[in-house]
Structure formats: structure tokens, C-alpha cells
Design a protein around this motif. Sequence first.
Motif, mmCIF file in Angstrom:
data_model
loop_
_atom_site.group_PDB
_atom_site.id
_atom_site.type_symbol
_atom_site.label_atom_id
_atom_site.label_comp_id
_atom_site.label_asym_id
_atom_site.label_seq_id
_atom_site.Cartn_x
_atom_site.Cartn_y
_atom_site.Cartn_z
ATOM 1 N N PRO A 88 -117.710 -62.176 -25.899
ATOM 2 C CA PRO A 88 -119.356 -63.245 -25.221
ATOM 3 C C PRO A 88 -120.790 -62.516 -25.274
ATOM 4 N N ARG A 89 -120.555 -61.354 -26.277
ATOM 5 C CA ARG A 89 -121.570 -60.751 -25.276
ATOM 6 C C ARG A 89 -122.379 -60.307 -26.783
ATOM 7 N N ILE A 90 -122.454 -60.417 -27.970
ATOM 8 C CA ILE A 90 -122.988 -60.663 -29.149
ATOM 9 C C ILE A 90 -123.874 -60.981 -29.702
ATOM 10 N N VAL A 91 -125.263 -61.478 -29.578
ATOM 11 C CA VAL A 91 -126.253 -62.327 -30.389
ATOM 12 C C VAL A 91 -126.413 -62.129 -31.774
ATOM 13 N N TRP A 92 -126.185 -62.909 -32.985
ATOM 14 C CA TRP A 92 -126.473 -62.170 -34.224
ATOM 15 C C TRP A 92 -126.816 -63.210 -35.370
ATOM 16 N N VAL A 93 -127.753 -62.018 -35.922
ATOM 17 C CA VAL A 93 -128.047 -63.657 -37.372
ATOM 18 C C VAL A 93 -127.171 -62.677 -38.141
ATOM 19 N N ALA A 94 -126.675 -63.663 -38.775
ATOM 20 C CA ALA A 94 -126.088 -62.908 -40.508
ATOM 21 C C ALA A 94 -126.981 -62.724 -41.705
ATOM 22 N N VAL A 95 -127.234 -61.540 -42.283
ATOM 23 C CA VAL A 95 -127.822 -60.917 -43.742
ATOM 24 C C VAL A 95 -127.202 -60.616 -44.648
ATOM 25 N N ALA A 131 -123.351 -65.167 -18.641
ATOM 26 C CA ALA A 131 -123.819 -67.081 -18.823
ATOM 27 C C ALA A 131 -123.149 -67.789 -18.154
ATOM 28 N N PRO A 132 -123.934 -68.498 -17.229
ATOM 29 C CA PRO A 132 -123.670 -69.258 -16.162
ATOM 30 C C PRO A 132 -122.836 -70.595 -17.036
ATOM 31 N N ASP A 133 -123.049 -70.465 -18.315
ATOM 32 C CA ASP A 133 -121.663 -72.145 -19.061
ATOM 33 C C ASP A 133 -121.664 -71.119 -20.141
#
Length: 189
Positions: A88-95, A131-133
Amino acid sequence: MTEKKDKRCFVALDLPEALRAEAQCVQDQLREQSTFQGRFTAPENLHLTLKFLGEIHDDAMEDAAAALRNVQHERPTLRLTTAGMFAPRIVWVAVAGADELQRAIDKALENQFPPEARFMGHLTIARVKSAPDPRALKCAVETLKVEPVEAASLSFSLMESRLRSEGPKYTAIEQFPLGPPTGRSPADG
């Protein structure tokens, strides 16, 4: 006599500015679409980790640098593809486009470090503390628009990471150039 401290090190692909700029655009979309407690990756900290080396002594760092100097590889053409989360912790953009170089680096360092179990080229654009939601955050990430920007990377670096309360500080220890694409002259780009 002062005790030497280990350094937290990794090998990173140096990002072309076009990819860095697009990653920042994706961060801006995420800022507008969602609310979460956490931190967006500072523009100067956006990077593609090719291999994490961990906490190592200076002699191991010097050995790694020597091995990396022997990596002969053409400049990879990188492309941003999509956004996602390591929940639930990492937001990424794929390369896409760095897999062969990553394998060459694994091979160069095989006498010092175990190979990567699995490699997925990505840029971490945000770290979520809470994240609240969570479903709304997941939905926001799934709807992020990533332009398929392409650019060649000219080098990779051995990096040191210093963890601080205000966020990590990355310092290049040594940079390693990549060669022109095979079958093309240097003038072709």
C-alpha cells in the motif's frame, strides 16, 4: 581512530530529462486526484534503480565501481509506460527498456552481490504513509495518464543514499558512460 561507516549504495540509470519531466507531470496529476499522507519524490531524486547493493564498506564500494567500469553496453532507449502501486506504500511509473542493461550490471557484480530475483523498471513517484480511502487512491493511480515518452540514457551511476528525516539525499559516487546504439554511428544519436 575514527570508525568508518558503511554506505547505503545502489546502481541507478541516469534519467533523460524528458522522462524526468513526464514523471513530474504524472506526480502533478496524482496531487490533483487524490489525498494521502506521504511524500512525493523530489525531482532531483527521481531515478531508476538497476541494482540495490545495500550497506557496504568502502572497499566493497571500490570493488563494485571497478566492476562497473568494465560494463560495455549501448545506450538503452527508455519509455515510460504506465502508473501503478506496490500496495500500500509505493506509487510508481513503469519504465521499459532497461532490462538488458540491468542484466549486464548483475553479471558485472555477480562475484560481490547476488543477482536480482526480479527486476521491474520503475520510478518511485510517491511514498504513501497513510490513505484515508485506499480504494480511492488505487482508483486515482489507475487513471493516471502517462505519455509514452522515449529517450536514450547516456550513463548510469553508482549512488550513495543517505536517509534523513526530510527525505533521502542521493549522491553520485561515480558515473559510467554508455555507448552509442549498435549499428548506428555516434552522429546518429
